[in-house]
Every structure is written in structure tokens, then in C-alpha cells.
Motif scaffolding. Sequence first.
Motif, PDB file in Angstrom:
ATOM      1  N   LEU A   1       8.713   5.756   3.115  1.00 34.36           N
ATOM      2  CA  LEU A   1       9.041   7.176   3.315  1.00 34.36           C
ATOM      3  C   LEU A   1      10.104   7.410   4.376  1.00 34.36           C
ATOM      4  O   LEU A   1      10.939   8.285   4.229  1.00 34.36           O
ATOM      5  CB  LEU A   1       7.759   7.957   3.699  1.00 34.36           C
TER       6      LEU A   1
ATOM      7  N   VAL B   1      -0.391  12.112  -0.430  1.00 34.10           N
ATOM      8  CA  VAL B   1      -0.126  11.319  -1.634  1.00 34.10           C
ATOM      9  C   VAL B   1      -1.482  11.046  -2.286  1.00 34.10           C
ATOM     10  O   VAL B   1      -2.420  10.601  -1.621  1.00 34.10           O
ATOM     11  CB  VAL B   1       0.537   9.961  -1.278  1.00 34.10           C
TER      12      VAL B   1
ATOM     13  N   ARG C   1      -3.266   8.785  -4.816  1.00 36.85           N
ATOM     14  CA  ARG C   1      -3.070   7.552  -5.577  1.00 36.85           C
ATOM     15  C   ARG C   1      -4.391   7.197  -6.249  1.00 36.85           C
ATOM     16  O   ARG C   1      -5.377   6.939  -5.578  1.00 36.85           O
ATOM     17  CB  ARG C   1      -2.600   6.445  -4.630  1.00 36.85           C
TER      18      ARG C   1
ATOM     19  N   PRO D   1       0.324  10.455   4.234  1.00 33.43           N
ATOM     20  CA  PRO D   1       1.485   9.575   4.290  1.00 33.43           C
ATOM     21  C   PRO D   1       2.003   9.340   5.709  1.00 33.43           C
ATOM     22  O   PRO D   1       1.940  10.242   6.553  1.00 33.43           O
ATOM     23  CB  PRO D   1       2.527  10.330   3.444  1.00 33.43           C
TER      24      PRO D   1
ATOM     25  N   LEU E   1       5.957   4.684  -1.913  1.00 36.20           N
ATOM     26  CA  LEU E   1       5.535   5.450  -3.088  1.00 36.20           C
ATOM     27  C   LEU E   1       5.515   4.579  -4.338  1.00 36.20           C
ATOM     28  O   LEU E   1       6.364   3.696  -4.506  1.00 36.20           O
ATOM     29  CB  LEU E   1       6.474   6.644  -3.298  1.00 36.20           C
TER      30      LEU E   1
ATOM     31  N   ASP F   1       1.884   8.056  -8.564  1.00 33.03           N
ATOM     32  CA  ASP F   1       1.444   8.797  -7.368  1.00 33.03           C
ATOM     33  C   ASP F   1       1.629  10.286  -7.596  1.00 33.03           C
ATOM     34  O   ASP F   1       2.638  10.703  -8.178  1.00 33.03           O
ATOM     35  CB  ASP F   1       2.284   8.406  -6.146  1.00 33.03           C
TER      36      ASP F   1
ATOM     37  N   LEU G   1       2.238  13.634  -5.579  1.00 38.06           N
ATOM     38  CA  LEU G   1       2.635  14.057  -4.244  1.00 38.06           C
ATOM     39  C   LEU G   1       2.342  15.537  -4.056  1.00 38.06           C
ATOM     40  O   LEU G   1       2.679  16.350  -4.914  1.00 38.06           O
ATOM     41  CB  LEU G   1       4.133  13.825  -4.036  1.00 38.06           C
TER      42      LEU G   1
END
Lengths: 132, 220
Positions: free
Chosen positions: B165, B179, B181, B188, B194, B198, B200
Motif C-alpha cells: 500500500l 480490506v 479478504r 490495512p 492487495l 480483496d 476494499l
Amino acid sequence: MYIVIIGCDRVGSLVANRLSNEGHNVVVIDNDEASFENLSSEFSGFRILGDAGEVEILTQAKIEEAEAVFVTTRKDNLNLMIAQVARNIFDVPCVVARLFDPKREEIFSTFGIKTISPTRMAVEEFFKEIKG
Amino acid sequence: MKVIIIGGGKVVYFLTKTFLSKECQVTIINNNKDDCEWFAKRLKTTVIYGDGSDQKSQEDAAAGGADCLIAMTPADEDNLIACQVADRIFGVPRILALVNNPENVEIFKKLGIKLALSTVEVVSKIIEEKIEFEEITNLIPLAEGKINVTEVELTYKSPVLGTPLKDIDFPKGALLACVIRKDTPIIPRGFTILEEGDKLVLITMPDEYEKVLRLLTGEK
């Protein structure tokens, strides 16, 4: 004076005819085209066909320039809403709304809007007569 | 919580059901006798037959003790007056109007009803923004649309996969809040990388919204 009349039923059209006769600039708004037939042949003001609950119609009538607005559609709540828009958003100095339900008058007297209730007036007139 | 809903139709029905399932007390005010009977037969809740903009009906609905009033009839003038009566006479703390004409959102605010929503406006906003980016699965405009909360799913097309990131050039008006997942939320950090799939959760200013979505999805 520049005056906007909203609602062209019996009361609205009589007021509009008389103001026009007296030489005032009058605009009449109504959502029903047939209601304009209530206006006299001498009526020299403007007619706007549309729902005055829509701000666009009010701006079309140049309500911001009006010195007085009389709201007299058949729906009390609509009258109260239009009257508030005229008074508080377009700063019209004199706004009068007709209300059939006299109970609503109390609440809206605090809103800076003058109301006329034909119902209450009829009752009072009747009592005046019988008490002679 | 005690909620009063003024209006009719399926939306009021489902809204009431949702509130009831959340242990709220709901009172419906409706001015059509058949509608009232329809509600009364299907919902375990109080239904009042009357004009919702009338002081008397709101009194019958115990508006003085209500936490929230929602006015959602098809006539905006009736909604306005109902909200003003609830506010000025009964002091209901939270008042919401669902307006029909989107122009009336502003009008209602100027006339003292702070929370006025237009279904047309909200839905058209969602559709407009969603049509452009297929990956968006959720979008909530907050503070009258001054900020958006968006959920975006990253596909294989995303140009930011595999990049930490801290190396992604995020616009200033955007924040990656979370995030998700495989159903696990991750807060994050700069070193988070990423992956495809994912989801967001983004908080963005409207000006930067498109920019950040293009950056993440790779769509032109």
C-alpha cells in the motif's frame, strides 16, 4: 402591486378579478386548466398552468418579486407548504393562506403566515346572526 | 425505540417488519381505511386510521413519547406538515421525511426539516456511479453526498495487485479504511499487499472518487 394568486377556484378567481380591475399586476397559478374559466373576460393578468408545489412553477411566476401572495388551493397542507416557501425562501412580505381546517391555524400562526379559515368565519357569522 | 411511520404501501410494510425485528415499537398512521385493515391483519403493531399531518392523529400515536417519526406519503406537502407538527408540537427528537420531488430536499431543509431524503436522488446516484464501475458492490453517500463509503472488489485486471500500500499513490481525498479478504476484515497498513478478490472499503471525497476507482480497478 405585484400579486401572485395560487389556486383559481371561486375564491382565487374572484380575488384575481378584483385585483386586476383595480389595476394591480396579477399572476394566477393553477394545476387545472379549466379553473381559468372562472376569470372574467376583463382579467388582464397572467395565467400559469402547473403545480405550485414545485418551486420551478413559483419561480416562473417571479414570486421573489411579489409584494403579496394569496395561497388558496383546495388542499390545506399544500397551502401551508407553498405559503412557507413564499414567506421563508422567497421573502415575500405578505403571505396569506386559506385553510379549511381551523385547527391548523393555531400552529401556523407561529410561522409568520397569515391564515384565513372560511370554516371558522362561517361559524362566527352564524353566531353573530342568531345572537342578533 | 418508538417509531411512528406515516404512509402506506409495501415500503411501509417492509420497513415496519424490519423495525419490529429489531425490537422497535412501531405505530403506523394511514389515511386509507382499507390500507389500515391490510396492515392490521399482517403486522403485530398499532395502526391508526387518520391524517398523519393532523395533531390529533399524532396524539393518538403517542407522538409525545416517540423517538422517531418518518413521513413517507406520496404527497410532499403532507409530509412537510406532518414533520412540522411532530417537531413543533410533540418535540419528536428524530424526524425523517422521504420526499417525492428531489427538489424538495433543499426546501424541507430550509423549512426546518433537517433530515429529508429523496429516493429518486439516492437511487439515481447509486445507479450513476455503479454503472461506470462494475466492481463496486456497495455505495453509501454520507453527509449529503460530501463523502462516500464504497466497497470495491479487486479483479485480476486491477493494476495494484501485489503492490504494498505504501507504494500506491493514493489521492489525498481518499482513505482505504478496510480490506476484506475471504470474509476476514484486515485493517490495512503500509506493508499490506492487495490480492485479487480483496474487497476494499474506501472513504472518498466525491472529487477524488473516480480517480481512486480508476487507480484500483484499472478501468479507463
